[in-house]
Design an enzyme around this catalytic site. Structure first.
Site, short mmCIF file in Angstrom:
data_model
loop_
_atom_site.label_atom_id
_atom_site.label_comp_id
_atom_site.label_asym_id
_atom_site.label_seq_id
_atom_site.Cartn_x
_atom_site.Cartn_y
_atom_site.Cartn_z
N CYS A 1 1.08 -0.84 0.22
CA CYS A 1 0.12 0.46 0.59
C CYS A 1 0.70 1.19 -0.14
CB CYS A 1 -1.21 0.00 1.36
SG CYS A 1 -2.07 1.33 1.49
N CYS B 1 -0.28 4.29 2.47
CA CYS B 1 -0.49 4.43 3.75
C CYS B 1 -0.30 2.87 4.44
CB CYS B 1 -1.76 5.34 4.28
SG CYS B 1 -3.10 4.08 4.00
N SER B 2 -0.90 2.04 4.81
CA SER B 2 -1.06 0.40 5.33
C SER B 2 -2.82 -0.59 5.12
CB SER B 2 -0.57 0.51 7.01
OG SER B 2 -1.45 1.47 7.49
N CYS B 3 -2.93 -0.55 4.38
CA CYS B 3 -3.83 -0.80 4.19
C CYS B 3 -3.08 -2.37 3.18
CB CYS B 3 -4.49 -0.52 2.58
SG CYS B 3 -5.70 1.15 2.14
#
Lengths: 220, 116
Positions: free
Chosen positions: A120, A123-125
């Site tokens: 991702c 961000c941090s999906c």
């Protein structure tokens, strides 16, 4: 506590000094911001402290063991695998894995011709319903930048060398879909039970940075 | 994931569909990810803007625009997300790897345009 065996035992190993675990220093800027916003929202009754705690419990209940169970079932049940590849979320829900964040799930099958990798960049999906929280390196900028610019070099650093004849597909998970890699079933696992197979499936294999582990004794 | 023939089936029934109800890009279509810089919340990574790719598949069902949802507007009009495949050599001219290596990303309909 008469026989303080456990305590003495632990003490023997406690020869290295380390910092006390606890919040002794002044909280950082973002810690204070988070606390202030949280307290304000609770005060305004948007949600309660109990609801926040509950959500943390939801996250804590998700671990890579769930994903490993899904992969092992796909390896042993061709019909399930077909359903999983057609609709990842629905197939996981069959096993009782709920999608508390209302994301969809696309399962990407690694084959002799295609190797899939998940990132991702924004961000941090991450497929949290089936894997839990992402590892720190997944959220760090070097991985997020390099996975889309030089995926083969990143894979090589994980020890995964992908032949040029195999297509590398990088999946940048940025909006409403989450991805899970279905690794190839390791050789030498004929007759393994689902539980035995699941033990070979690691978090990193389901992100796509490494293959599934080979069974004990199979390594050259 | 998508029933790729939904457009054809509904047309065969003589149905009139609502604006945005059916996907406007078909799998295999060549599309450009728009190059714009809106103010506010967005989900399309900068490195993909202006890049040309191919529709890999249509993501069903229709969904709320993440960019609107970012402001709490989580109801109303829904459109399709598409899985777009872009060759890594198209994104990075000096890409080191195999020529078939690709980047796959889901992009909302409002960010795509047809490449003539």
């Amino acid at each position: 506590m008469s026989g303080s065996h456990d305590h003495d035992h632990a003490h023997d190993h406690h020869t290295h000094p380390h910092a006390e675990v606890g919040a002794t220093g002044r909280p950082g800027y973002y810690d204070m911001l988070e606390t202030a916003v949280r307290e304000l929202l609770i005060e305004k009754k948007y949600f309660s402290a109990g609801e926040i705690r509950r959500q943390i419990e939801v996250l804590d209940s998700r671990t890579p063991a769930l994903g490993a169970k899904v992969v092992a079932k796909a390896w042993t049940d061709p019909d399930f695998k077909a359903r999983l590849l057609a609709n990842g979320r629905a197939a996981c829900e069959e096993l009782g894995i709920s999608f508390y964040d209302d994301t969809q799930l696309i399962v990407l099958e690694n084959t002799d011709a295609v190797h899939n990798l998940i990132v991702c960049t924004l961000c941090s999906c991450y497929p949290r319903p089936v894997l839990g929280l992402p590892p720190d390196w997944y959220k760090a900028k070097p991985y997020r930048a390099r996975a889309v610019t030089e995926p083969r070099a990143v894979l090589a650093e994980f020890g995964t060398i992908i032949p040029d004849a195999v297509e590398v597909r990088v999946h940048d998970s940025t909006a409403m879909v989450r991805y899970l890699v279905l690794p190839m079933r390791p050789k030498g696992t004929d007759g393994f039970t689902e539980e035995q197979l699941a033990a070979l499936v690691t978090r990193d294999a389901m992100i796509g940075v490494i293959p599934a582990n080979e069974p004990e004794g199979a390594r050259a | 994931m998508a029933d790729q023939s939904l457009n054809e089936k509904s047309a065969a029934l003589g149905l009139v569909t609502a604006t945005g109800e059916l996907p406007i890009f078909a799998p295999g279509a060549r599309v450009r990810i728009k190059d714009r810089t809106p103010i506010g919340h967005y989900r399309v990574p900068h490195y993909l803007r202006g890049r040309v790719g191919k529709v890999d598949s249509i993501i069903e069902p229709v969904a709320v625009d993440n960019e609107e949802e970012g402001y709490g507007r989580n109801a109303g009009a829904k459109l399709h997300y598409y899985r777009i495949a872009v060759p890594l050599t198209e994104i990075w001219p000096d890409y080191v790897g195999a020529p078939r290596d690709g980047l796959y990303v889901e992009v909302y309909e409002t960010w795509l345009e047809t490449v003539p």
